[in-house]
Design an enzyme around this catalytic site. Structure first.
Site, mmCIF file in Angstrom:
data_model
loop_
_atom_site.group_PDB
_atom_site.id
_atom_site.type_symbol
_atom_site.label_atom_id
_atom_site.label_comp_id
_atom_site.label_asym_id
_atom_site.label_seq_id
_atom_site.Cartn_x
_atom_site.Cartn_y
_atom_site.Cartn_z
ATOM 1 N N GLY A 256 16.557 -4.310 0.055
ATOM 2 C CA GLY A 256 15.406 -5.058 0.557
ATOM 3 C C GLY A 256 14.583 -5.585 -0.597
ATOM 4 C CG MET A 258 14.460 -2.433 -8.000
ATOM 5 S SD MET A 258 14.799 -0.733 -7.442
ATOM 6 C CE MET A 258 14.148 0.178 -8.834
ATOM 7 C CD GLU A 259 11.227 1.316 -6.576
ATOM 8 O OE1 GLU A 259 11.770 0.500 -5.797
ATOM 9 O OE2 GLU A 259 11.570 2.508 -6.651
ATOM 10 C CG ASN A 260 12.709 -4.070 -11.029
ATOM 11 O OD1 ASN A 260 13.488 -3.157 -11.227
ATOM 12 N ND2 ASN A 260 12.996 -5.112 -10.272
ATOM 13 C CG HIS A 290 8.197 0.281 0.429
ATOM 14 N ND1 HIS A 290 8.620 1.230 1.320
ATOM 15 C CD2 HIS A 290 8.968 0.440 -0.687
ATOM 16 C CE1 HIS A 290 9.592 1.947 0.768
ATOM 17 N NE2 HIS A 290 9.832 1.480 -0.448
ATOM 18 C CD GLU A 291 9.871 -2.418 -2.937
ATOM 19 O OE1 GLU A 291 10.027 -1.724 -3.948
ATOM 20 O OE2 GLU A 291 10.523 -2.238 -1.887
ATOM 21 C CG HIS A 294 8.102 2.426 -4.888
ATOM 22 N ND1 HIS A 294 8.310 3.768 -4.703
ATOM 23 C CD2 HIS A 294 8.918 1.799 -3.997
ATOM 24 C CE1 HIS A 294 9.218 3.945 -3.744
ATOM 25 N NE2 HIS A 294 9.595 2.767 -3.295
ATOM 26 C CD GLU A 313 12.521 4.371 -1.778
ATOM 27 O OE1 GLU A 313 11.704 3.712 -1.101
ATOM 28 O OE2 GLU A 313 12.797 4.065 -2.942
HETATM 29 ZN ZN LIG Z 1 11.057 2.082 -1.958
#
Ligand SMILES: [Zn+2]
Length: 492
Positions: A256, A258-260, A290-291, A294, A313
């Protein structure tokens, strides 16, 4: 290619401390391969000891450890042995790497709309060594310095603010200490919309053929982004630590988002081309929040090993809904959680492969993904809500703040997280964790009304626990009642 085991990771992190990474990526060598020159400065706690570093190259031009050439033929199974380490070490590897087309590593995609190529890094969970030489495990964090060479008409976005230093030459600002799996570079003729909020430069980016949807949706996405920043700043009491905040809508993404840190990648199906339903917009807003959550829980403080991936998560799943309800127009996000997300968790729970939320050993990195399902996200988030009901929201947030502050730029474990909640609440969580986190299954709750002549004498809550997963789970919840319109009468 052997997957790193937890035992190997423990041994290596007790020996090695990474001081810094530098990588020069040459993305102007055609569609198949790119150049990668990686430099690692690292300390060794036991001079004279041997270790190894992770490297998955197409071809290796040279390896130099502390000024001494090493034979590229010694690299076997993606591991380069490092013999006789000194107290302070410098490793330089010059290699040619292959672009990926499965979304892992440095992915290169061609846009069928106009034939233009786009590149982005997705290094989760263990793809970093296919981009640069590194100690690829989540508890060996270090700052990164990246330089990127590209075709002249490309734009570069990454974890550190990108500056064009010449035609097709880019330098990215030195990052805060990052785990290897958070490093990314996005490069190509991306188009951008920029904004700023509370001193944080913001960017939204997509391939050129999606300029229309990107510009159409930018206002909504920036609004969610800004409100989420305000909310998380207040909630976590730590300012966003990673400089600029970019969200890059990338093609052919295999997850979906990615939390870079500083450079979130998101599947570009989220840039709806036609009309979007409110539910679709809620889903995207949920992903944005959500991201972002993180950035604190996951990025600033990272799991020590992959067996705590669920906590990462579950926490983000919980926090995104909480943020949407508290800070955005999606005040009904818990409905989405209950009737869409939790059904995913119930389904996983009912299947023969059900498993506890936590405590499933990830003996090696790849096995962490075997149990990664609706229990990890949805049930885990529901269990965190139950934890909050059990200890109280104030103590929970106090514990989260303490956990984040204590382990900033480092790593934490489930035990340390629960310890922080225990310290803040004064509630012993050992039995709670055994029932809710370490035992599979769910209780069935029902209410038995003792009713005489239309008067409810008492209400008894009945709890049934599945026989195959016996557990003594404490429950904290409210019971409300309603009637079919007649005046209700409770116990006197
Ligand atoms: Zn996540």
């Amino acid at each position: 290619m052997r997957s790193l085991t937890r035992a190997e990771a423990r041994e290596r992190s007790s020996l090695v401390t990474v001081m810094s990474y530098a990588a020069e990526l040459d993305l102007d060598r055609g569609a198949e391969v790119f150049g990668s020159r990686g430099t690692i400065h690292f300390a060794c706690a036991s001079p004279g000891a041997d270790s190894w570093v992770d490297l998955r190259a197409r071809e290796i031009e040279s390896i130099t450890l502390n000024g001494v050439r090493l034979d590229p033929a010694t690299v076997v199974g993606g591991r380069l042995p490092l013999p006789g380490l000194e107290e302070d070490n410098e490793l330089i590897v010059v290699a040619t790497m292959a672009y990926s087309h499965d979304g892992q590593g440095l992915h290169r995609a061609t846009d069928p709309a106009d034939g233009q190529d786009y590149v982005y890094g997705h290094l989760f969970l263990d793809a970093a060594p296919s981009v640069f030489v590194c100690f690829d495990q989540p508890d060996l964090k270090a700052p990164y310095d990246l330089r990127v060479r590209t075709p002249h008409d490309w734009t570069v976005i990454g974890n550190g603010a990108a500056t064009r230093t010449g035609p097709g030459e880019w330098a990215l600002a030195t990052t805060k200490p990052l785990a290897t799996y958070f490093v990314t570079v996005c490069a190509g003729p991306y188009v951008s919309v920029r904004d700023e909020h509370d001193g944080i430069p913001l960017g939204l980016h997509a391939r050129a053929s999606l300029r229309g949807p990107l510009e159409r949706h930018a206002a909504e996405m920036f609004q969610i982004t800004k409100r989420s920043f305000d909310y998380f700043h207040g909630l976590f009491a730590i300012r966003y630590p990673f400089g600029e905040y970019h969200q890059v809508f990338v093609p052919e993404f295999n997850a979906g988002a990615m939390e870079n840190p500083g450079c979130v990648t998101i599947r570009d199906q989220y840039l709806f081309r036609g009309a979007a339903t409110r539910d679709e917009l809620l889903g995207r807003a949920n992903t944005i929040a959500h991201e972002m959550s993180h950035m604190w829980f996951g990025d600033l403080v990272t799991m020590r090993w992959w067996d705590d991936l669920w906590l990462n998560e579950s926490f983000a799943e919980y926090m995104s809904h909480r943020c949407l309800v508290a800070a955005t127009d999606y005040t009904d996000a818990w409905v989405d959680s209950s009737i869409v997300r939790k059904v995913w968790g119930y389904g996983a729970e009912r299947s023969p492969s059900t498993h506890p939320v936590a405590g499933v050993d990830a003996l090696d990195a790849q096995s962490a993904l075997q149990n990664f399902d609706g229990i990890s996200y949805a049930k885990g988030a529901a269990v965190l809500r139950q934890l909050i009901a059990y200890v109280g929201d104030g103590p929970f947030i106090t514990g989260v703040r303490a956990y984040l502050a204590e382990h900033s730029y480092g790593n934490g474990t489930l035990a340390e997280f629960l310890g922080a909640i225990e310290a803040a609440s004064g509630v012993d969580l050992e039995a709670w964790a055994a029932g809710w986190l370490l035992t599979a299954g769910r209780d069935t709750i029902s209410v038995d009304l003792d009713e005489h002549n239309g008067v409810i004498g008492s209400a008894v809550v009945i709890r049934q626990t599945p026989a195959q997963h016996p557990a003594d789970r404490p429950h904290a919840f409210d019971v409300a009642g309603y009637t079919d319109g007649a005046e209700g009468r409770g116990p006197p």
